[in-house]
Design a protein around this motif. Structure first.
Motif, PDB file in Angstrom:
ATOM      1  N   LYS A 185     100.430  35.716 -74.041  1.00 19.91           N
ATOM      2  CA  LYS A 185     100.280  34.712 -72.989  1.00 19.91           C
ATOM      3  C   LYS A 185     100.025  33.308 -73.556  1.00 19.91           C
ATOM      4  O   LYS A 185      99.492  33.139 -74.640  1.00 19.91           O
ATOM      5  N   ASP A 234     105.238  43.176 -65.372  1.00 19.57           N
ATOM      6  CA  ASP A 234     105.827  41.880 -65.026  1.00 19.57           C
ATOM      7  C   ASP A 234     105.075  40.739 -65.702  1.00 19.57           C
ATOM      8  O   ASP A 234     105.687  39.774 -66.204  1.00 19.57           O
ATOM      9  N   GLN A 235     103.752  40.825 -65.743  1.00 13.86           N
ATOM     10  CA  GLN A 235     102.928  39.809 -66.409  1.00 13.86           C
ATOM     11  C   GLN A 235     103.246  39.755 -67.902  1.00 13.86           C
ATOM     12  O   GLN A 235     103.379  38.685 -68.497  1.00 13.86           O
ATOM     13  N   SER A 283     106.024  40.782 -69.351  1.00  8.57           N
ATOM     14  CA  SER A 283     107.383  40.278 -69.546  1.00  8.57           C
ATOM     15  C   SER A 283     107.417  38.748 -69.438  1.00  8.57           C
ATOM     16  O   SER A 283     108.046  38.066 -70.247  1.00  8.57           O
ATOM     17  N   THR A 284     106.706  38.206 -68.450  1.00  4.98           N
ATOM     18  CA  THR A 284     106.664  36.750 -68.252  1.00  4.98           C
ATOM     19  C   THR A 284     106.014  36.068 -69.452  1.00  4.98           C
ATOM     20  O   THR A 284     106.484  35.024 -69.935  1.00  4.98           O
ATOM     21  N   LYS A 303     108.969  32.478 -69.396  1.00  3.01           N
ATOM     22  CA  LYS A 303     109.798  31.934 -68.332  1.00  3.01           C
ATOM     23  C   LYS A 303     109.172  32.225 -66.981  1.00  3.01           C
ATOM     24  O   LYS A 303     108.478  33.215 -66.799  1.00  3.01           O
ATOM     25  N   LYS A 304     109.407  31.334 -66.075  1.00  2.00           N
ATOM     26  CA  LYS A 304     108.844  31.460 -64.731  1.00  2.00           C
ATOM     27  C   LYS A 304     109.874  32.121 -63.809  1.00  2.00           C
ATOM     28  O   LYS A 304     110.745  31.451 -63.256  1.00  2.00           O
ATOM     29  N   GLU A 305     109.792  33.410 -63.758  1.00  2.00           N
ATOM     30  CA  GLU A 305     110.661  34.107 -62.827  1.00  2.00           C
ATOM     31  C   GLU A 305     109.909  34.269 -61.509  1.00  2.00           C
ATOM     32  O   GLU A 305     108.731  33.968 -61.398  1.00  2.00           O
ATOM     33  N   ASN A 362     107.601  35.757 -59.222  1.00  2.00           N
ATOM     34  CA  ASN A 362     106.517  36.682 -59.511  1.00  2.00           C
ATOM     35  C   ASN A 362     105.691  36.943 -58.254  1.00  2.00           C
ATOM     36  O   ASN A 362     106.017  36.488 -57.175  1.00  2.00           O
TER      37      ASN A 362
END
Length: 520
Positions: free
Chosen positions: A365, A400-401, A403-404, A409-411, A413
């Motif tokens: 992160k 998901d956290q 992966s982001t 990248k801001k997919e 969420n």
């Protein structure tokens, strides 16, 4: 005050009984008087008196004929008959009708008053006894079902126990439906049971169905069926689920067992429904489950579950979030097919993989994601989870956290999902059919997924937020002017004024009426 009705065709005697005896000084009130049984019946049905003092031989309708009908119209009323020596032949019939007493004319006023007091005391005693039975019945029902779970139907005399609970069913076949929710409050539980009883009665008459308390927030429906394939059982279960889903803002799960040809075998049907209910953490809550669905299709699923656990662990360690997500789906399917994973094992599994994912998120992160999740909240949610779906959704969110964080990248969420939900709720909180499931469908996510996102991002759940929206609007409306409580109830999304008042008092500490007084 106890009510007394005097029935006597002789007007002088009737007026003497009404006026010469100081009824009021002894806790009585004359609720009416009549000169024959026909007129008296209308009075008795309306007033439901504790005591009726009646002549036995009257024109149009005798006291005996009247007494027969009183048993249907006012069954708790005590009857004291008055008669002359020539009518003593009616004494035997009066005894058959269970008259409280049989007095010969001319009757002494004090003696009649004494008998009326005894009759009223007998009514009071029976009333208290009946009230205690009614109040204790839910607890007795729960004890019966707990005993059945603990000892099994082969050790419990089910038929005898049910008769002791005043359960009488027609048959020839019998089955059980279980209804479970999370309401534990007595008042709300009462409304919930009343809704179940009312709806069930539309499918079966009162001798063919009975709703009983089996646990806190859980109710057992006993059914009389035509045969072991009677389709009404499954039809009722699904229809009741659809009805309660609209009426109750809570997760409803319904299960049912098989039908059996003897009342004493209904215990088997209950235990089958119980097994299905205990598997709801795998099969999923908020649905109808039959026993047959919970029967495992393949005993070899255990090895497959273990293999997928190891595969998921390797994907996480290898830094492959997309592969991990695919394997998580396969693991969920395998656990459902296995149908024998304990809830405690699911929690251990959830803690294991959430810990691994926390480590990966911390490793990848950046500053803009520093406060994107709260590990203590997720740990608490895992310890409190009740279904496999809840655990899978929590792990999906963490993947998901991860992966982001990995790919910076801001997919799309989960924040946008919650914001969309809140925006919709703020505009449609007045809709009485608004539920977590409905909002989840509108923003195209699963119900448990959205529930978990609310708690993770906002720190409160969907129901609490909806309650706050509605109560704040209700307070605003009540403070603006002369508006009726039921009007406010409708404008803030409640179809039941009584339930609205309960929720309002729970939120504010006062009733709607008390709150309105503050602004007068």
């Amino acid at each position: 005050m106890h009510k007394v009705i005097v029935v006597e065709d002789d007007r002088i005697i009737r007026r003497g009984i009404c006026q010469a005896i100081p009824w009021g000084e002894h806790g009585f009130v004359i609720a009416g008087e009549a000169g024959d049984g026909e007129v008296a019946l209308e009075l008795i049905e309306k007033e439901q008196p504790q005591v009726v003092v009646s002549d036995i031989n009257m024109p149009f309708m005798s006291g005996l004929e009247m007494a027969k009908q009183i048993k249907d119209r006012s069954p708790e009323t005590r009857i004291i008959f008055l008669t002359g020596y020539e009518d003593f032949k009616y004494a035997q019939e009066a005894i058959k009708l269970k008259a409280f007493d049989y007095l010969l004319k001319p009757v002494d006023s004090e003696y009649l008053l004494t008998k009326a007091k005894e009759a009223a005391a007998d009514w009071e005693k029976e009333s208290v006894k009946e009230k205690r039975i009614i109040e204790s019945l839910p607890l007795l029902q729960q004890k019966f079902f707990q005993k059945l779970i603990r000892e099994g139907d082969y050790r419990v005399d089910v038929e005898k126990e049910l008769l002791g609970l005043d359960v009488q069913m027609e048959g020839p076949f019998f089955a059980v439906i279980l209804v479970k929710n999370t309401i534990e409050q007595d008042v709300e539980g009462y409304f919930f049971k009343e809704k179940i009883t009312s709806f069930t009665s539309s499918y079966f008459n009162e001798l063919n169905c009975l709703v009983m308390n089996s646990d806190i927030g859980e109710y057992t429906i006993l059914l009389s069926l035509e045969n072991d394939h009677d389709s009404r059982k499954a039809e009722l279960a699904q229809a009741l689920f659809n009805f309660l889903n609209k009426e109750i803002d809570d997760t409803i799960t319904i299960t049912h067992g098989r039908a059996y040809p003897n009342l004493f075998e209904v215990g088997k049907s209950f235990l089958e429904a119980r097994v299905a209910m205990d598997m709801r953490h795998i099969m999923g809550t908020g649905r109808v489950i039959s026993l047959d669905e919970t029967v495992s299709k393949c005993d070899e699923q255990e090895n497959l579950v273990l293999d997928l656990e190891m595969k998921l662990e390797n994907h996480i360690k290898s830094g492959l979030p997309e592969k991990a997500k695919e394997t998580l789906v396969d693991l969920s399917t395998a656990i459902v097919d296995r149908k024998s994973v304990a809830l405690s094992d699911l929690k251990v599994l959830g803690l294991k993989f959430s810990t691994m994912l926390f480590f990966e998120i911390e490793k990848w992160k950046k500053e803009d994601l520093k406060n994107s999740f709260n590990s203590s909240v997720i740990y608490k949610d895992i310890m409190e989870l009740t279904t496999l779906t809840e655990m899978i959704d929590i792990l999906h969110i963490l993947i998901d956290q991860w992966s982001t964080a990995m790919f910076r990248k801001k997919e799309k969420n989960y924040y946008s999902h919650v914001d969309q939900a809140i925006k919709y709720m703020q505009g449609d909180f007045h809709d009485s059919s608004l539920t977590l499931q409905k909002v989840a469908e509108l923003i195209h996510v699963s119900t448990p997924y959205l529930s978990n996102l609310f708690k993770m991002e906002k720190g409160f759940n969907f129901g609490d937020y909806l309650l706050e929206l509605r109560m704040k609007k209700a307070m605003e409306l009540l403070g603006e002017g002369d508006i009726k409580t039921y009007e406010v109830c409708e404008q803030v999304g409640y179809s039941n004024p009584q339930y609205f008042s309960i929720c309002f008092k729970k939120y504010t500490g006062v009733t709607p009426a008390e709150y309105k007084k503050k602004f007068k």
